[in-house]
Design a protein around this motif. Structure first.
Motif, PDB file in Angstrom:
ATOM      1  N   PRO A  12       0.818  -1.225   0.000  1.00 49.43           N
ATOM      2  CA  PRO A  12       0.000   0.000   0.000  1.00 49.43           C
ATOM      3  C   PRO A  12       0.851   1.276   0.000  1.00 49.43           C
ATOM      4  CG  PRO A  12      -0.741  -1.534   1.709  1.00 49.43           C
ATOM      5  CD  PRO A  12       0.520  -2.115   1.135  1.00 49.43           C
ATOM      6  N   ASP A  13       2.098   1.191   0.415  1.00 52.06           N
ATOM      7  CA  ASP A  13       2.936   2.402   0.427  1.00 52.06           C
ATOM      8  C   ASP A  13       3.639   2.630  -0.914  1.00 52.06           C
ATOM      9  OD1 ASP A  13       4.978   0.573   0.384  1.00 52.06           O
ATOM     10  OD2 ASP A  13       6.065   1.425   2.077  1.00 52.06           O
ATOM     11  N   ARG A  20       6.651  -4.361   6.516  1.00 53.77           N
ATOM     12  CA  ARG A  20       7.621  -4.980   7.426  1.00 53.77           C
ATOM     13  C   ARG A  20       8.557  -6.004   6.783  1.00 53.77           C
ATOM     14  NH1 ARG A  20       3.379  -3.693  10.657  1.00 53.77           N
ATOM     15  NH2 ARG A  20       3.752  -2.931  12.770  1.00 53.77           N
ATOM     16  N   LYS A  46      -5.088 -14.440   3.361  1.00 56.27           N
ATOM     17  CA  LYS A  46      -6.147 -14.933   4.256  1.00 56.27           C
ATOM     18  C   LYS A  46      -6.556 -16.364   3.901  1.00 56.27           C
ATOM     19  CE  LYS A  46      -5.927 -10.723   5.708  1.00 56.27           C
ATOM     20  NZ  LYS A  46      -4.995 -10.409   6.782  1.00 56.27           N
ATOM     21  N   GLN A  58      -0.783 -12.348   7.765  1.00 49.30           N
ATOM     22  CA  GLN A  58      -0.012 -11.150   7.427  1.00 49.30           C
ATOM     23  C   GLN A  58       1.308 -11.520   6.753  1.00 49.30           C
ATOM     24  OE1 GLN A  58       0.159  -9.371  11.442  1.00 49.30           O
ATOM     25  NE2 GLN A  58      -1.325  -7.885  10.726  1.00 49.30           N
ATOM     26  N   ILE A  59       2.000 -10.480   6.297  1.00 46.67           N
ATOM     27  CA  ILE A  59       3.386 -10.631   5.850  1.00 46.67           C
ATOM     28  C   ILE A  59       4.242  -9.856   6.820  1.00 46.67           C
ATOM     29  CG2 ILE A  59       2.812 -10.955   3.422  1.00 46.67           C
ATOM     30  CD1 ILE A  59       4.384  -7.704   4.357  1.00 46.67           C
ATOM     31  N   GLU A  71       6.313 -12.910  12.581  1.00 53.76           N
ATOM     32  CA  GLU A  71       6.703 -11.857  13.538  1.00 53.76           C
ATOM     33  C   GLU A  71       8.134 -11.394  13.254  1.00 53.76           C
ATOM     34  OE1 GLU A  71       5.236  -9.845  15.638  1.00 53.76           O
ATOM     35  OE2 GLU A  71       3.315 -10.809  15.331  1.00 53.76           O
ATOM     36  N   THR A  72       8.234 -10.146  12.836  1.00 56.62           N
ATOM     37  CA  THR A  72       9.545  -9.655  12.409  1.00 56.62           C
ATOM     38  C   THR A  72      10.590  -9.649  13.527  1.00 56.62           C
ATOM     39  OG1 THR A  72       8.741  -7.379  12.720  1.00 56.62           O
ATOM     40  CG2 THR A  72       8.701  -8.283  10.480  1.00 56.62           C
TER      41      THR A  72
HETATM   42  N1  GTB Z   1       3.730  -7.780  14.408  1.00 58.93           N
HETATM   43  C1  GTB Z   1       3.821  -8.230  13.029  1.00 58.93           C
HETATM   44  C2  GTB Z   1       5.291  -8.278  12.607  1.00 58.93           C
HETATM   45  O1  GTB Z   1       6.099  -7.480  13.104  1.00 58.93           O
HETATM   46  O2  GTB Z   1       5.638  -9.150  11.800  1.00 58.93           O
HETATM   47  C3  GTB Z   1       2.993  -7.291  12.174  1.00 58.93           C
HETATM   48  C4  GTB Z   1       2.932  -7.739  10.730  1.00 58.93           C
HETATM   49  C5  GTB Z   1       2.073  -6.769   9.910  1.00 58.93           C
HETATM   50  O3  GTB Z   1       1.493  -5.800  10.424  1.00 58.93           O
HETATM   51  N2  GTB Z   1       2.014  -7.041   8.617  1.00 58.93           N
HETATM   52  C6  GTB Z   1       1.249  -6.184   7.727  1.00 58.93           C
HETATM   53  C7  GTB Z   1       0.182  -6.991   7.002  1.00 58.93           C
HETATM   54  O4  GTB Z   1       0.414  -8.098   6.580  1.00 58.93           O
HETATM   55  C8  GTB Z   1       2.178  -5.602   6.666  1.00 58.93           C
HETATM   56  S1  GTB Z   1       3.389  -4.553   7.390  1.00 58.93           S
HETATM   57  N3  GTB Z   1      -1.016  -6.412   6.832  1.00 58.93           N
HETATM   58  C9  GTB Z   1      -2.076  -7.030   6.104  1.00 58.93           C
HETATM   59  C10 GTB Z   1      -3.167  -7.516   6.996  1.00 58.93           C
HETATM   60  O5  GTB Z   1      -3.038  -7.452   8.253  1.00 58.93           O
HETATM   61  O6  GTB Z   1      -4.178  -7.946   6.422  1.00 58.93           O
HETATM   62  C11 GTB Z   1       2.333  -3.182   7.969  1.00 58.93           C
HETATM   63  C12 GTB Z   1       2.291  -2.079   6.965  1.00 58.93           C
HETATM   64  C13 GTB Z   1       1.320  -2.065   5.993  1.00 58.93           C
HETATM   65  C14 GTB Z   1       1.284  -0.980   5.092  1.00 58.93           C
HETATM   66  C15 GTB Z   1       2.195   0.029   5.219  1.00 58.93           C
HETATM   67  N4  GTB Z   1       2.140   1.150   4.336  1.00 58.93           N
HETATM   68  O7  GTB Z   1       1.437   1.116   3.339  1.00 58.93           O
HETATM   69  O8  GTB Z   1       2.815   2.169   4.592  1.00 58.93           O
HETATM   70  C16 GTB Z   1       3.160   0.001   6.191  1.00 58.93           C
HETATM   71  C17 GTB Z   1       3.207  -1.072   7.075  1.00 58.93           C
END
Ligand code: GTB
Length: 212
Positions: A12-13, A20, A46, A58-59, A71-72
């Motif tokens: 998304p960024d 992460r 999902k 998540q990733i 978990e990072t």
């Molecule tokens: N605690 C976990 C870790 O550290 O691994 C958190 C992992 C996490 O939040 N993953 C996010 C994810 O998969 C991506 S990094 N989200 C999808 C979901 O939950 O369905 C978080 C993130 C997303 C987008 C931006 N951005 O666009 O700037 C930045 C960071």
């Protein structure tokens, strides 16, 4: 066995390095470990195959042979424990670095995530204007405390470590807000992290995915 991580098919960024997977790529680049990336869509995240790797859908994830991690904080610690370069040899120094890793994800990141959520997802709520200064103050407090501890040193505890990698990664999320600039030593600290060749390689790799 080749290490495989997962990352957003389209972050998304748009490739600013804020998702992460960047911190995991950075850790692997710091220790010189090659890796492959499996890109996943929001839908695939999902689905059962990905949920088997990451219970929260998540990733990033990390796979190496029989081992699968999510978990990072845990992934970066695992990389740092298995390859030289991110953890000191001295047992006490190692424990302090691990403490900074926990501080990054447990004490600093939550305040920053609250701010990101307030700005991106809650801005249109009737209570948002009243709440925003409180959320920003909590971030400023954390930054002041961290800034006081860092002082004029380059890194949090001796040489650059996994603690710095996690802390810089967490602070990077604040860059668009301008709040980081309220503590000049922290802004310089983050810039030092971004200037590391390993960070640059990690950033370029995720940028290529998102802009290619
Ligand atoms: N605690 C976990 C870790 O550290 O691994 C958190 C992992 C996490 O939040 N993953 C996010 C994810 O998969 C991506 S990094 N989200 C999808 C979901 O939950 O369905 C978080 C993130 C997303 C987008 C931006 N951005 O666009 O700037 C930045 C960071």
């Amino acid at each position: 066995m080749t290490i495989t991580i997962t990352a957003f098919e389209r972050s998304p960024d748009g490739g600013k390095g804020l998702a992460r997977d960047t911190r995991v790529r950075w850790a692997l680049e710091e220790v010189g470990q090659p890796y492959e990336v499996r890109l996943v869509s929001f839908r695939a995240m999902k689905e059962p195959a990905h949920l088997a790797l990451h219970p929260f859908g998540q990733i990033p994830t990390y796979e190496d042979g029989d081992l699968a991690l999510f978990e990072t904080g845990s992934i970066v610690l695992h990389i740092a424990e298995r390859h030289p370069g991110l953890l000191p040899d001295d047992a006490n120094a190692r424990a302090r670095v691990i403490t900074w890793m926990f501080a990054a994800v447990n004490t600093v990141e939550p305040a920053i995530l609250e701010l990101v959520t307030a700005r991106l997802l809650e801005r249109d709520k009737p209570w948002s204007r009243e709440r925003m200064p409180l959320v920003e103050d909590r971030v400023r407090d954390r930054l002041k405390q961290l800034s006081a501890r860092l002082g004029s040193t380059h890194w949090l505890d001796g040489a650059f470590s996994a603690g710095d990698l996690m802390m810089v990664s967490v602070l990077l999320r604040l860059k668009p807000s301008g709040l980081l600039d309220t503590c000049s030593n922290l802004a310089a600290y983050v810039a030092r992290g971004e200037a590391r060749p390993a960070y640059k390689r990690a950033f370029a790799a995720q940028w290529a995915v998102n802009t290619g």
